[in-house]
Write a protein that holds these residues in place. Structure first.
Motif, mmCIF file in Angstrom:
data_model
loop_
_atom_site.group_PDB
_atom_site.id
_atom_site.type_symbol
_atom_site.label_atom_id
_atom_site.label_comp_id
_atom_site.label_asym_id
_atom_site.label_seq_id
_atom_site.Cartn_x
_atom_site.Cartn_y
_atom_site.Cartn_z
ATOM 1 N N GLU A 190 0.728 -1.217 -0.071
ATOM 2 C CA GLU A 190 0.011 -0.044 -0.044
ATOM 3 C C GLU A 190 0.901 1.544 0.060
ATOM 4 N N VAL A 191 2.119 1.226 0.159
ATOM 5 C CA VAL A 191 2.822 2.444 0.071
ATOM 6 C C VAL A 191 4.159 2.358 -1.023
ATOM 7 N N ARG A 232 -4.592 5.265 9.444
ATOM 8 C CA ARG A 232 -3.873 6.407 8.943
ATOM 9 C C ARG A 232 -3.022 7.239 10.111
ATOM 10 N N PHE A 251 -3.544 8.936 2.958
ATOM 11 C CA PHE A 251 -3.663 7.644 2.914
ATOM 12 C C PHE A 251 -5.186 7.220 3.160
ATOM 13 N N VAL A 257 0.377 4.295 9.308
ATOM 14 C CA VAL A 257 1.081 3.852 7.974
ATOM 15 C C VAL A 257 2.215 5.068 7.782
#
Length: 757
Positions: free
Chosen positions: A317-318, A397, A428, A400
């Motif tokens: 996701e990053v 949120r 995010f 991350v």
């Protein structure tokens, strides 16, 4: 069909040669003189307890020692003693018949009972009448294993029947018990009960998923109720089977652990026997070490799982650079590499801690070890989903942006820093499908992988160990300066097929029903704790368990040595684990239902959208609703009658009746007892009265007690009737006088009422 198959096989493969057990004596690492001395000692120990022996050549510097009971009469005596011990300890409600043959004719000995008795003769301590042979321990290091031979003809028929059978009935369970013992039978009985419960949950779950979708509070409520009901029902069913199989309370018959070390020797004041004891306070002090063990296990496994969890989120996701498709598997590689190592270390630590706690019986030792293993399974199985549901979803949120510490895992593959720079909290957004996909993995993918590993891994292990034993044998042959001859060179032609089969079975793994039981308990945990995430979970488990029961049967018959029949009155400490999971499920189900109450999407990663008080109140009411439902279900089940309870009441009644008849005679126990008492009182005659009067005069008036004189006034029931009649006649009113008095009183009453206005 079975006869046709057996006719095509070589002679000797279908017979057991009347063998009860086979001992593998391996001497590859033992000198010649020492091996011969220890072998002689082994044979003497077996013969001393009434066992006949035969020896044949094994494989890779080993001998096969075949054992059976020396005579049927001796075996019948051991079976009778075992049953008498059960009766004395309350396992059997009725004592065996005093005649051994009558007792065995009325309750025939099954195969599992015979094998259990012979196994006890081999392994029980000498002071308990056994040979005291403990494989790979102490003075019996060369004894590699003790196992019974498979009945391959029966096994083929059993597997064939199960391939076309959808539901196991009580006859199937009785057959498993008669062949493999109560412990294995209880596992299959539990699997069958769980399968039927899954059928009901799956029917409702699929309907709820089609109507309400995921995270349905309605499904969560019904699922929790059915899980509680299943646990309480299994308690009832477990007791029923224990009564049916005659093992209710058998766990109370403690089997002494050979490794138990008594603190001191005391003499029992009641029995006069000397016993070794270990003080309870000292054991409790040692048990307190379980607290740091749980903390250490949680930290060790939690660190590995949380680290892989963070890396997986960061990459998926990053990170947005090269090789992302392949790098997402990096956390899986890490966890499959390090988690087994950590679990192995913790399991060894748990075993040492369990031994240090110094339990006196095998049952206590097994229960304590099961609790420790359950802690490890709970962390490894459920922590990943808990991190997603209760950490990533509500606080994603805020977490991350700090995951850039894992950028080291992708830095060598990135083109620039922007590809692995963590977004800010405002940038995010959480992945709402992440939790559902994770649950689908554990409910479907992990089950398929587990089935494959359960079939493939034993084969790989078997091949590896076979190669290692052959290497040891070749090495020993080189040291002795001899060539390694073919194993079957010295076999008699009519025994070759049989001995080849025995050598193959000797190389198989030992079947451990605890491993299979642990798998199904973990599965129940997924159902109770997290199936609200994806209600179709129960359908996946239903299909898996139908296949699991068949693969377990194949594993017992083909991939493992024949299980040693062990008695049990249930699934043991796993029942406590089921109750704990059902209780925990009532909490997690309520929490997940609240977190995802906004149409199943869940929070957006900001905890301000959650109400802590509302969540706590939801959990509080859910937990107390669980306690209330459990009480209601438990009470309702206890009110049910059953064949097992009827059988138990009947046996207790027959026992009481038999003892009453033996103590007082059959006539005293019959309905004619008052007549017998009347007849006995008629024996009081003039002669007996004169004899007692003479004895009283000899003692003197002073010696005669007033109580005794009181009971000498009337010496027969006729005298009692006569005296009573005289007393009644002296004070009773004649009938004619009573009638005239009644008429006079009636006239007087009417006259008085005429003066009342």
């Amino acid at each position: 069909m079975a006869s046709q198959l057996s006719s095509k096989r070589a002679p000797g493969t279908e017979t057991l040669m009347d063998v009860d057990y086979v001992l593998v004596y391996r001497f590859a690492k033992t000198g010649k003189e020492a091996a011969m001395q220890k072998f002689e000692k082994l044979i003497q120990a077996l013969t001393r307890v009434g066992l006949s022996t035969e020896v044949r050549n094994g494989s890779n510097h080993s001998l096969l020692i075949f054992v059976k009971a020396a005579s049927d009469e001796y075996l019948y005596g051991e079976v009778y003693r075992s049953r008498m011990k059960d009766w004395l300890n309350g396992v059997r409600t009725a004592a065996p018949d005093k005649e051994i043959h009558l007792a065995l004719d009325g309750d025939p000995m099954c195969i599992s009972e015979r094998l259990r008795i012979v196994f006890q003769l081999i392994t029980n301590p000498r002071e308990e009448g056994g040979a005291g042979i403990t494989p790979r321990e102490g003075e019996w290091q060369e004894v590699e294993t003790v196992f019974a031979l498979h009945d391959h003809e029966y096994n083929r028929g059993w597997i064939k029947r199960w391939a076309t059978t959808y539901i196991l009935d009580i006859k199937d369970l009785d057959e498993i018990r008669d062949r493999f013992g109560e412990k294995v039978a209880f596992y299959f009985a539990f699997m069958q009960a769980f399968f039927m419960a899954l059928a009901a949950i799956a029917a409702f779950g699929v309907s709820a998923w089609a109507i309400f979708g995921n995270f349905s509070p309605t499904y969560g409520l019904v699922n929790s109720l059915l899980c509680v009901g299943f646990v309480e029902y299994w308690k009832f069913q477990q007791q029923e089977l224990a009564i049916r199989w005659g093992v209710k309370g058998v766990s109370s018959i403690e089997i002494k652990r050979k490794d138990f070390v008594g603190e001191k020797v005391v003499r029992d004041r009641l029995t006069g026997q000397e016993t070794h004891i270990f003080s309870a306070p000292k054991r409790m002090q040692r048990q307190l070490l379980q607290i740091p063990f749980v903390i250490a296990a949680s930290l060790a496994l939690g660190t590995v799982i949380a680290t892989c969890f963070g890396i997986e989120i960061f990459i998926s996701e990053v990170y947005n650079g090269p090789f992302k498709t392949w790098l997402v598997y990096l956390p899986t590689i890490i966890i499959t590499t390090f988690q087994p190592v950590v679990i192995g270390v913790l399991t060894e630590l748990a075993t040492r801690l369990n031994s240090f706690e110094n339990y006196e019986s095998e049952g206590e030792y097994e229960a304590a070890m099961t609790q420790k293993i359950f802690v490890l399974n709970f962390i490894t199985s459920y922590l990943p989903i808990m991190l997603t549901a209760f950490v990533y979803v509500p606080f994603g949120r805020h977490i991350v942006p700090y995951l850039d510490i894992f950028s080291l895992t992708v830095r060598p593959f990135a083109d620039n820093e922007k590809q692995f720079t963590a977004p800010t909290a405002a940038q995010f957004t959480i992945n709402p499908d992440r939790l559902k996909k994770q649950m689908i993995y554990f409910a479907v993918t992990a089950q398929i992988v587990g089935q494959v590993l359960e079939v493939v891994l034993p084969y790989v292990k078997h091949e590896g160990f076979s190669w290692y034993k052959k290497y040891q044998s070749k090495r020993a042959a080189r040291k002795s300066g001899r060539t390694l001859e073919e194993v079957s060179a010295s076999d008699h032609p009519e025994e070759q097929a049989f001995l080849q089969r025995v050598r193959q079975e000797a190389e198989l793994d030992i079947y451990d029903v605890t491993v299979d039981m642990r798998e199904v308990v973990v599965q129940f945990g997924y159902l109770a704790l997290f199936s609200i995430i994806w209600p179709v979970t129960s359908l996946s488990f239903l299909i898996n368990d139908w296949i699991e029961m068949r693969t377990d049967a194949v594993k017992i018959c083909i991939e493992s040595q024949r299980p040693t029949p062990m008695r049990s009155d249930g699934i043991g400490p796993w029942l406590n684990s089921l109750e704990f999971l059902a209780w925990t499920g009532s909490i997690t189900t309520a929490a997940i239902a609240y977190l995802f109450s906004n149409g199943g999407m869940g929070p957006d990663g900001t905890p301000k959208n959650l109400s802590g008080w509302t969540l706590m109140v939801t959990i509080f009411f859910s937990e107390h609703a669980y306690l209330f439902v459990r009480y209601v279900v438990r009470y309702a089940i206890t009110q049910l009658d059953s064949p097992g309870r009827q059988k138990e009441r009947q046996e207790k009644y027959l026992v009481r009746k038999r003892y009453l008849e033996e103590a007082l005679g059959e006539q005293a126990a019959s309905l004619g007892q008052p007549q017998d008492g009347l007849a006995s009182l008629q024996n009081v005659n003039r002669r007996t009265l004169e004899e007692e009067a003479r004895a009283s005069s000899l003692q003197g008036a002073a010696a005669a007690r007033i109580e005794k004189r009181f009971w000498l006034r009337q010496r027969s029931w006729e005298e009692t009737v006569e005296v009573g009649s005289r007393l009644i006649a002296a004070v009773a009113v004649p009938e004619n006088k009573k009638m005239s008095d009644t008429a006079s009183a009636s006239r007087t009453g009417k006259l008085a009422s005429s003066f009342i206005p």
